[in-house]
Design a protein around this motif. Structure first.
Motif, PDB file in Angstrom:
ATOM      1  N   HIS A  53       0.830  -1.220   0.000  1.00  0.00           N
ATOM      2  CA  HIS A  53       0.000   0.000   0.000  1.00  0.00           C
ATOM      3  C   HIS A  53       0.860   1.265   0.000  1.00  0.00           C
ATOM      4  O   HIS A  53       0.545   2.243   0.691  1.00  0.00           O
ATOM      5  N   SER A  54       1.928   1.258  -0.772  1.00  0.00           N
ATOM      6  CA  SER A  54       2.838   2.409  -0.806  1.00  0.00           C
ATOM      7  C   SER A  54       2.832   3.042  -2.189  1.00  0.00           C
ATOM      8  O   SER A  54       2.264   2.495  -3.146  1.00  0.00           O
ATOM      9  N   SER A  55       3.453   4.200  -2.276  1.00  0.00           N
ATOM     10  CA  SER A  55       3.553   4.855  -3.582  1.00  0.00           C
ATOM     11  C   SER A  55       4.401   4.027  -4.546  1.00  0.00           C
ATOM     12  O   SER A  55       4.136   3.991  -5.754  1.00  0.00           O
ATOM     13  N   TYR A  56       5.420   3.337  -4.002  1.00  0.00           N
ATOM     14  CA  TYR A  56       6.267   2.523  -4.869  1.00  0.00           C
ATOM     15  C   TYR A  56       5.500   1.301  -5.387  1.00  0.00           C
ATOM     16  O   TYR A  56       5.662   0.909  -6.551  1.00  0.00           O
ATOM     17  N   SER A  57       4.662   0.681  -4.562  1.00  0.00           N
ATOM     18  CA  SER A  57       3.868  -0.462  -5.019  1.00  0.00           C
ATOM     19  C   SER A  57       2.868  -0.019  -6.088  1.00  0.00           C
ATOM     20  O   SER A  57       2.643  -0.743  -7.071  1.00  0.00           O
ATOM     21  N   ARG A  58       2.300   1.173  -5.934  1.00  0.00           N
ATOM     22  CA  ARG A  58       1.379   1.677  -6.958  1.00  0.00           C
ATOM     23  C   ARG A  58       2.131   1.960  -8.263  1.00  0.00           C
ATOM     24  O   ARG A  58       1.606   1.759  -9.357  1.00  0.00           O
ATOM     25  N   GLN A  59       3.363   2.416  -8.122  1.00  0.00           N
ATOM     26  CA  GLN A  59       4.184   2.643  -9.301  1.00  0.00           C
ATOM     27  C   GLN A  59       4.470   1.331 -10.045  1.00  0.00           C
ATOM     28  O   GLN A  59       4.403   1.273 -11.271  1.00  0.00           O
ATOM     29  N   LEU A  60       4.755   0.283  -9.289  1.00  0.00           N
ATOM     30  CA  LEU A  60       4.983  -1.033  -9.903  1.00  0.00           C
ATOM     31  C   LEU A  60       3.730  -1.541 -10.612  1.00  0.00           C
ATOM     32  O   LEU A  60       3.800  -2.116 -11.708  1.00  0.00           O
ATOM     33  N   ILE A  61       2.574  -1.340  -9.973  1.00  0.00           N
ATOM     34  CA  ILE A  61       1.317  -1.782 -10.589  1.00  0.00           C
ATOM     35  C   ILE A  61       1.085  -1.048 -11.907  1.00  0.00           C
ATOM     36  O   ILE A  61       0.643  -1.639 -12.902  1.00  0.00           O
ATOM     37  N   GLU A  62       1.424   0.239 -11.940  1.00  0.00           N
ATOM     38  CA  GLU A  62       1.280   1.015 -13.182  1.00  0.00           C
ATOM     39  C   GLU A  62       2.217   0.484 -14.262  1.00  0.00           C
ATOM     40  O   GLU A  62       1.852   0.413 -15.447  1.00  0.00           O
ATOM     41  N   LEU A  63       3.441   0.115 -13.850  1.00  0.00           N
ATOM     42  CA  LEU A  63       4.387  -0.449 -14.823  1.00  0.00           C
ATOM     43  C   LEU A  63       3.887  -1.789 -15.370  1.00  0.00           C
ATOM     44  O   LEU A  63       4.014  -2.068 -16.565  1.00  0.00           O
ATOM     45  N   ILE A  64       3.320  -2.608 -14.496  1.00  0.00           N
ATOM     46  CA  ILE A  64       2.787  -3.899 -14.932  1.00  0.00           C
ATOM     47  C   ILE A  64       1.633  -3.696 -15.909  1.00  0.00           C
ATOM     48  O   ILE A  64       1.553  -4.343 -16.963  1.00  0.00           O
ATOM     49  N   ASN A  65       0.749  -2.778 -15.574  1.00  0.00           N
ATOM     50  CA  ASN A  65      -0.417  -2.524 -16.424  1.00  0.00           C
ATOM     51  C   ASN A  65      -0.013  -1.874 -17.743  1.00  0.00           C
ATOM     52  O   ASN A  65      -0.704  -2.021 -18.756  1.00  0.00           O
ATOM     53  N   ALA A  66       1.108  -1.131 -17.730  1.00  0.00           N
ATOM     54  CA  ALA A  66       1.570  -0.464 -18.945  1.00  0.00           C
ATOM     55  C   ALA A  66       2.213  -1.432 -19.936  1.00  0.00           C
ATOM     56  O   ALA A  66       2.360  -1.111 -21.117  1.00  0.00           O
ATOM     57  N   SER A  67       2.596  -2.624 -19.464  1.00  0.00           N
ATOM     58  CA  SER A  67       3.194  -3.604 -20.354  1.00  0.00           C
ATOM     59  C   SER A  67       2.178  -4.050 -21.400  1.00  0.00           C
ATOM     60  O   SER A  67       1.027  -4.330 -21.067  1.00  0.00           O
ATOM     61  N   PRO A  68       2.565  -4.125 -22.667  1.00  0.00           N
ATOM     62  CA  PRO A  68       1.619  -4.564 -23.702  1.00  0.00           C
ATOM     63  C   PRO A  68       1.214  -6.028 -23.565  1.00  0.00           C
ATOM     64  O   PRO A  68       0.254  -6.462 -24.193  1.00  0.00           O
ATOM     65  N   LEU A  69       1.939  -6.778 -22.731  1.00  0.00           N
ATOM     66  CA  LEU A  69       1.663  -8.203 -22.575  1.00  0.00           C
ATOM     67  C   LEU A  69       0.768  -8.514 -21.380  1.00  0.00           C
ATOM     68  O   LEU A  69       0.358  -9.662 -21.206  1.00  0.00           O
ATOM     69  N   MET A  70       0.481  -7.521 -20.536  1.00  0.00           N
ATOM     70  CA  MET A  70      -0.310  -7.773 -19.333  1.00  0.00           C
ATOM     71  C   MET A  70      -1.343  -6.665 -19.124  1.00  0.00           C
ATOM     72  O   MET A  70      -1.121  -5.516 -19.490  1.00  0.00           O
ATOM     73  N   GLU A  71      -2.445  -7.041 -18.500  1.00  0.00           N
ATOM     74  CA  GLU A  71      -3.473  -6.086 -18.088  1.00  0.00           C
ATOM     75  C   GLU A  71      -3.901  -6.426 -16.665  1.00  0.00           C
ATOM     76  O   GLU A  71      -4.314  -7.553 -16.385  1.00  0.00           O
ATOM     77  N   VAL A  72      -3.761  -5.468 -15.763  1.00  0.00           N
ATOM     78  CA  VAL A  72      -4.154  -5.667 -14.375  1.00  0.00           C
ATOM     79  C   VAL A  72      -5.670  -5.551 -14.286  1.00  0.00           C
ATOM     80  O   VAL A  72      -6.236  -4.473 -14.490  1.00  0.00           O
ATOM     81  N   THR A  73      -6.313  -6.658 -13.983  1.00  0.00           N
ATOM     82  CA  THR A  73      -7.779  -6.661 -13.926  1.00  0.00           C
ATOM     83  C   THR A  73      -8.305  -6.345 -12.532  1.00  0.00           C
ATOM     84  O   THR A  73      -9.393  -5.778 -12.398  1.00  0.00           O
ATOM     85  N   ASN A  74      -7.538  -6.728 -11.483  1.00  0.00           N
ATOM     86  CA  ASN A  74      -7.976  -6.470 -10.113  1.00  0.00           C
ATOM     87  C   ASN A  74      -6.758  -6.248  -9.232  1.00  0.00           C
ATOM     88  O   ASN A  74      -5.691  -6.844  -9.461  1.00  0.00           O
ATOM     89  N   VAL A  75      -6.929  -5.383  -8.211  1.00  0.00           N
ATOM     90  CA  VAL A  75      -5.896  -5.160  -7.196  1.00  0.00           C
ATOM     91  C   VAL A  75      -6.529  -5.456  -5.842  1.00  0.00           C
ATOM     92  O   VAL A  75      -7.530  -4.828  -5.469  1.00  0.00           O
ATOM     93  N   PHE A  76      -5.953  -6.407  -5.115  1.00  0.00           N
ATOM     94  CA  PHE A  76      -6.487  -6.803  -3.822  1.00  0.00           C
ATOM     95  C   PHE A  76      -5.552  -6.322  -2.713  1.00  0.00           C
ATOM     96  O   PHE A  76      -4.327  -6.404  -2.845  1.00  0.00           O
ATOM     97  N   PRO A  77      -6.125  -5.810  -1.606  1.00  0.00           N
ATOM     98  CA  PRO A  77      -5.283  -5.272  -0.521  1.00  0.00           C
ATOM     99  C   PRO A  77      -4.666  -6.352   0.358  1.00  0.00           C
ATOM    100  O   PRO A  77      -3.675  -6.098   1.040  1.00  0.00           O
TER     101      PRO A  77
END
Length: 382
Positions: A53-77
């Motif tokens: 639940h940090s700014s760095y973890s949110r940054q990683l999630i954005e990088l994962i979602n930005a990859s053309p090979l992956m789409e983040v469908t859900n984020v669980f706490p």
């Protein structure tokens, strides 16, 4: 010989085989070509468990979602059972960002990011592993360079962290397209099945009609009868490849008029081998089961589904007797790599060798049957 060729052509012209040998492979090429025209997976659904639940973890999630090979469908706490997160195939992988990731990152300590992958369909994971590895490598390099630049300049820091880099170039099939592997394999198997079924039934049909020894015991009167099947099979193959090139963007670099030579040699080898295997069949309806001796091994060990290098040496050597083995090598070499005809003398020679051995075998069994028939006539006359 000409009379045998004319007789076989008249039989072929009156059958539905001519229509079938062209229509069935073209339909298969069109269907599979369209079906697998987008074989490269993109935006594969993944779920993320963010325990930090940090700014760095949110940054990683954005990088994962930005990859053309992956789409983040859900984020669980909070962490849940993978059975729940991967149920109903809403995601094929779960990425777990652990608690305290940013704190450990700020303190210069190493951390681990977990990933659960649903391997019930391994092909769905083809791009996820490389995409995650790329993100992790980039983050590690960026973090290391940032820390080192506090004590030295940027270029020196990069040279220290990444003194050696890897540049990759995928040749001949850069997108790992199924069109040039699995799909063309299915089309070739369909043509093989139709061709062997027709060529393998020639001798049993002539025997039932009383024409097998009509032109004497010369093997050429049988040999010449496979020519129409080989020519039509070659034309059907070229048309099917053209269809795959149009609807599936299959790579085919060699000129068609050049590729006719190996295709015709392959078709002749296949027809003569089928005729030899089907020669002793007494009932035409049983020819199909005899042709399975060619069909099933051709599908399994000639490089349609798996590279032949994945098989033990025994199976690799066994595949040498199958014309399909050499056709697949010729397609990969000439059509995909744009190799010249002279580069593949081994493959062409193998097809010619199969033609020669099958022709000798036909000559032997035909002469044996001729002598047996003469002996029976002499006994009846006596």
């Amino acid at each position: 010989m000409i009379k045998s060729l004319t007789d076989e052509w008249n039989h072929l012209r009156g059958s539905k085989w001519i229509i079938l040998i062209f229509v069935a492979p073209l339909v298969a090429a069109l269907f599979f070509g369209l079906m697998f025209s987008r074989n490269q997976l993109s935006e594969t659904p993944v779920a993320v468990v963010d325990e930090d639940h940090s700014s760095y973890s949110r940054q990683l999630i954005e990088l994962i979602n930005a990859s053309p090979l992956m789409e983040v469908t859900n984020v669980f706490p909070n962490r849940l059972s993978p059975d729940i997160l991967l149920a109903n195939e809403q995601a094929v992988a779960v990425i777990v960002i652990p608690h305290g990731l940013q704190q450990r990152q700020d303190a210069g300590l190493s951390s681990s990011i977990g990933i659960w992958m649903d391997n019930t369909m391994p092909s769905s994971l083809s791009g996820i592993r490389s995409a995650i590895q790329e993100i992790v490598t980039t983050e590690n390099t960026t973090t290391a360079v940032t820390r080192l630049t506090q004590t030295m300049n940027v270029e020196s820091a990069k040279d220290l962290v990444s003194p050696l880099s890897l540049v990759q170039r995928m040749l001949y099939n850069p997108t790992s397209s199924y069109i040039g592997t699995m799909v063309i394999g299915f089309v070739n198997i369909m043509i093989l099945m139709l061709t062997t079924g027709a060529a393998g039934a020639i001798a049993p049909r002539l025997r039932q009609e009383g024409k097998l020894l009509f032109a004497g015991s010369s093997p050429f009167q049988l040999w010449i009868r496979v020519l129409p099947y080989a020519i039509l099979s070659t034309c059907s193959s070229l048309l099917s490849y053209a269809m795959l090139k149009q609807v599936g963007q299959m790579r085919f670099e060699v000129a068609p008029y050049v590729f006719i030579v190996p295709l015709l040699l392959y078709s002749m080898a296949l027809c003569l081998l089928a005729m030899l295997l089907g020669y002793s069949v007494q009932n035409i309806s049983k020819v199909g089961s005899r042709m399975s001796l060619i069909l099933y091994p051709s599908f399994l060990v000639t490089g349609i589904q798996l590279t032949p290098l994945a098989f033990p040496a025994f199976f690799q050597i066994t595949a040498w007797a199958l014309p399909m083995n050499w056709l697949n090598r010729l397609i990969r070499g000439m059509a995909f790599r744009n190799g010249e005809l002279g580069f593949y003398s081994v493959e062409l020679g193998a097809c010619i060798l199969i033609i020669g051995i099958a022709s000798l075998g036909l000559g032997f069994v035909l002469r044996r049957e001729s002598r047996r028939s003469m002996s029976n006539l002499e006994v009846e006359a006596a």
